[in-house]
Design an enzyme around this catalytic site. Structure first.
Site, short mmCIF file in Angstrom:
data_model
loop_
_atom_site.label_atom_id
_atom_site.label_comp_id
_atom_site.label_asym_id
_atom_site.label_seq_id
_atom_site.Cartn_x
_atom_site.Cartn_y
_atom_site.Cartn_z
N GLY A 1 79.97 31.33 70.27
CA GLY A 1 80.28 31.36 71.69
C GLY A 1 79.05 31.79 72.47
O GLY A 1 78.19 32.50 71.94
N GLN B 1 74.21 35.06 79.55
CA GLN B 1 73.35 35.35 78.39
C GLN B 1 72.07 34.52 78.40
O GLN B 1 71.12 34.84 77.69
CB GLN B 1 74.10 35.08 77.08
N CYS C 1 77.47 39.52 68.74
CA CYS C 1 77.10 38.90 70.01
C CYS C 1 75.64 38.49 69.93
O CYS C 1 74.81 39.26 69.45
CB CYS C 1 77.31 39.90 71.14
N LEU C 2 75.33 37.29 70.42
CA LEU C 2 73.93 36.83 70.37
C LEU C 2 73.03 37.70 71.24
O LEU C 2 71.82 37.71 71.05
CB LEU C 2 73.84 35.36 70.80
N HIS D 1 85.94 37.32 74.55
CA HIS D 1 84.60 37.92 74.47
C HIS D 1 83.67 37.25 75.50
O HIS D 1 82.93 37.93 76.21
CB HIS D 1 84.08 37.75 73.04
N GLU D 2 83.75 35.90 75.58
CA GLU D 2 82.86 35.18 76.50
C GLU D 2 83.25 35.41 77.95
O GLU D 2 82.38 35.55 78.82
CB GLU D 2 82.85 33.68 76.19
N HIS E 1 81.77 38.47 79.31
CA HIS E 1 80.37 38.34 79.75
C HIS E 1 80.31 37.96 81.23
O HIS E 1 79.37 38.34 81.93
CB HIS E 1 79.65 37.25 78.94
ZN ZN Z 1 78.54 37.91 73.44
#
Ligand code: ZN
Length: 174
Positions: free
Chosen positions: A46, A51, A94-95, A136-137, A140
């Site tokens: 995701g 991000q 998470c990236l 989660h996304e 963000h």
């Molecule tokens: Zn994330």
């Protein structure tokens, strides 16, 4: 398509709320495609526009198992209409917080309304990993990271390690 640089925490750009998209046009479609390509390469399941430094309400996810056919979702202005009482705990990563993981409990099933890449309004009933990933996304888009759901002690440890890692990576001053 292009690979976009992913912002890592701590960074104030990850803590700001994102703005709704007025219309999914060619530029948003391109952003969605670039985000997907960036996510697959990372690799991740995701990615949210903040991000990659774009404060727009756009997320992409693909929770297909490794080896299965890809199943990408591209969502603009996602909105959770319903959440199950039942919770599900997943070990989240998470990236933007590379190499850090923590157990996070979230509703196990959700109903989401969003605008797809054709600018059509759609609804999606998600459960399991897909439900976790979408929540989660969407976090963000509000400037919330998965570490905001865990104890401040654990969050502090992770953020200190990330700050240190960033300092080591930064070019030496001249
Ligand atoms: Zn994330």
């Amino acid at each position: 398509m292009a690979i976009l640089p992913i912002i890592t925490a701590p960074d104030p750009r990850l803590n700001r709320p994102a703005q709704p998209v007025a219309k999914v046009d060619a530029s948003i479609r391109r952003l969605m495609d670039d985000m997907l390509e960036t996510m697959y390469l990372a690799p991740g399941i995701g990615l949210a526009a903040p991000q990659v430094g774009v404060l727009k309400r756009v997320i992409v996810v693909d929770c297909a198992k490794t080896g299965d056919k890809p199943k990408p979702y591209k969502l603009a202005n996602p909105e959770i209409l319903w959440r199950s009482e039942e919770q599900l705990t997943n070990n989240e990563g998470c990236l933007s917080l590379p190499e850090h993981y923590a157990d996070v409990s979230r509703p196990a099933e959700i109903k989401v309304r969003y605008i797809d890449e054709q600018n059509e309004i759609r609804e999606l009933h998600a459960k399991g990993l897909l439900a976790t990933c979408i929540q989660h996304e969407i976090d963000h888009l509000e400037g919330v990271l998965f570490v905001d759901h865990i104890s401040s002690l654990k969050r502090g440890i992770i953020l200190r390690k990330l700050t240190k890692a960033k300092r080591l990576k930064a070019p030496a001053p001249v």
